[in-house]
Design an enzyme around this catalytic site. Sequence first.
Site, PDB file in Angstrom:
ATOM      1  N   SER A 262       0.717  -1.256  -0.008  1.00 58.94           N
ATOM      2  CA  SER A 262      -0.003  -0.059   0.124  1.00 58.94           C
ATOM      3  C   SER A 262       0.787   1.278   0.024  1.00 58.94           C
ATOM      4  O   SER A 262       1.666   1.635  -0.787  1.00 58.94           O
ATOM      5  CB  SER A 262      -0.944  -0.113   1.162  1.00 58.94           C
ATOM      6  OG  SER A 262      -1.923   0.888   0.800  1.00 58.94           O
ATOM      7  N   HIS A 404      -7.864  -5.480  -0.280  1.00 55.46           N
ATOM      8  CA  HIS A 404      -6.722  -4.931   0.114  1.00 55.46           C
ATOM      9  C   HIS A 404      -5.926  -5.273   1.276  1.00 55.46           C
ATOM     10  O   HIS A 404      -6.183  -4.879   2.335  1.00 55.46           O
ATOM     11  CB  HIS A 404      -6.934  -3.274   0.165  1.00 55.46           C
ATOM     12  CG  HIS A 404      -5.880  -2.256   0.306  1.00 55.46           C
ATOM     13  ND1 HIS A 404      -5.008  -1.818  -0.823  1.00 55.46           N
ATOM     14  CD2 HIS A 404      -5.397  -1.815   1.381  1.00 55.46           C
ATOM     15  CE1 HIS A 404      -4.166  -1.219  -0.541  1.00 55.46           C
ATOM     16  NE2 HIS A 404      -4.377  -0.989   0.745  1.00 55.46           N
TER      17      HIS A 404
HETATM   18  C1  GTR Z   1      -5.411   4.263   1.449  1.00 57.00           C
HETATM   19  C2  GTR Z   1      -4.918   5.244   0.709  1.00 57.00           C
HETATM   20  C3  GTR Z   1      -3.978   4.403  -0.332  1.00 57.00           C
HETATM   21  C4  GTR Z   1      -3.264   3.584   0.300  1.00 57.00           C
HETATM   22  C5  GTR Z   1      -3.786   2.818   1.540  1.00 57.00           C
HETATM   23  C6  GTR Z   1      -2.686   2.163   2.617  1.00 57.00           C
HETATM   24  O1  GTR Z   1      -6.342   5.119   2.605  1.00 57.00           O
HETATM   25  O2  GTR Z   1      -5.935   5.983  -0.127  1.00 57.00           O
HETATM   26  O3  GTR Z   1      -3.377   5.337  -1.313  1.00 57.00           O
HETATM   27  O4  GTR Z   1      -1.773   3.797   0.526  1.00 57.00           O
HETATM   28  O5  GTR Z   1      -4.251   4.050   2.479  1.00 57.00           O
HETATM   29  O6  GTR Z   1      -1.564   2.706   2.702  1.00 57.00           O
HETATM   30  O7  GTR Z   1      -3.174   1.307   3.215  1.00 57.00           O
END
Ligand code: GTR
Length: 427
Positions: A262, A404
């Site tokens: 991420s 995610h």
């Molecule tokens: C989210 C963000 C992403 C990603 C993610 C993370 O909120 O929008 O760009 O980086 O966090 O790092 O878990």
Amino acid sequence: MSTKYLICSLFICFIGYNQIAAQSSPNTKESKVSILELPALLIAKDGQKIDSKEDWEKIRRPELLKIFKEEMFGNVPSNDIKVTAEEKIVNTNALGGKATMKEVVFTFSINSHELKATLLLFLPNNSPNPTSVFLSYNFDGNHTIFPDESISLPNSWMRKNTNYGMTDDTASPLSRGVKSFRWPVLNIVNRGYGLATMYYGDIDPDFDDGFENGIHALLSQKPNKSEWGSLATWAWALSKVVDYFETTNTIDHEKVIVMGHSRLGKTALWAGALDERYAMVISNDSGCGGAALSNRKFGETIKAINTRFPHWFNDNFNQYNDQEEKLSFDQHQLIALMAPRPVYIASAKGDRWADPEGEFLSGKYATPAYELYDLKGLDIAEQPPVNQPENSGHIGYHIRSGKHDLTVYDWEQYLDFADKHLDGIKN
Ligand code: GTR
């Protein structure tokens, strides 16, 4: 006010509201993505066609690196930060005797100002020395990746999380091991690799603090609009870890794999672009500002990311908020900066915010840079099916089922990719 006037005003308000909503709510429908207009990878700023690896290395690569520094991640200001590393063995008999666990305390200092960050290492006991290692930041503290009482708790800023007993911004022992599902340490060690991980908040706390904390605070000047945001400080500090690896004889510094999930996947890509000592680079669900193409404006956009996380990139990057068509660069070029080193991009089906298709396409469109070295990149027309990794070239890709996250499935693909490519590197 006449009724006619009132109806008319309400109608105008409604149209106006819809327009604003359309602009500000990110698109997650493929049918609404316009035709891609990507900046050329192999044409230099002066129009010269780049058709050899020599011209790539001498002309185009430095040119692209400079653009990403100035327009997005930020230059590292000139600094006299001194870095020292002090190693202590925590346990030679970790994982039932399979690994040695160490902590290395880094001190970053200027005059009397200093910052400490701790690297946690698991090195396999039964593998040939020196060992190849995965180097990766963690989100919640070294103590969360593995349940072991001897792992130190960070002293730096922590995101409050009452689920893990963190009622303020400090670490809690109740969170020991809570993130171990993301870190299959035993599998990594069984496959003959080491793991080196550091808590990213040790380097720079992840909130918009006006650059008053972390590495930024060591410098007397705040960053100017072309200088580093937090992502660049995280990438910079990883290079200092590689400097330390070069001083040890247990870690093969020519086989360091930088990996991140991420926002830390964005960091891993930027680290890999800046420092060619990494033998392999892995981006796990890095999304906007990482592997995903900005030009698609799918899921998280530049405006959305700069608004929620104004401290991640430099201030120059704000000029592209809702202005993606003005970009003279895009993320396929960031992936190409890894060439000829193997790079792996991973997406998750349920992670629409990170734009899996855009992550795939950046690998595909980075391929011509690998071809300059007679290497296969990601030479397929379409995204491979879910859970069917494409790792036959130097740009690997998979989209797995699920959300995610960083999972054991993801790690298995990285270990396979590393087996495939790093054996070829001299030992
Ligand atoms: C989210 C963000 C992403 C990603 C993610 C993370 O909120 O929008 O760009 O980086 O966090 O790092 O878990």
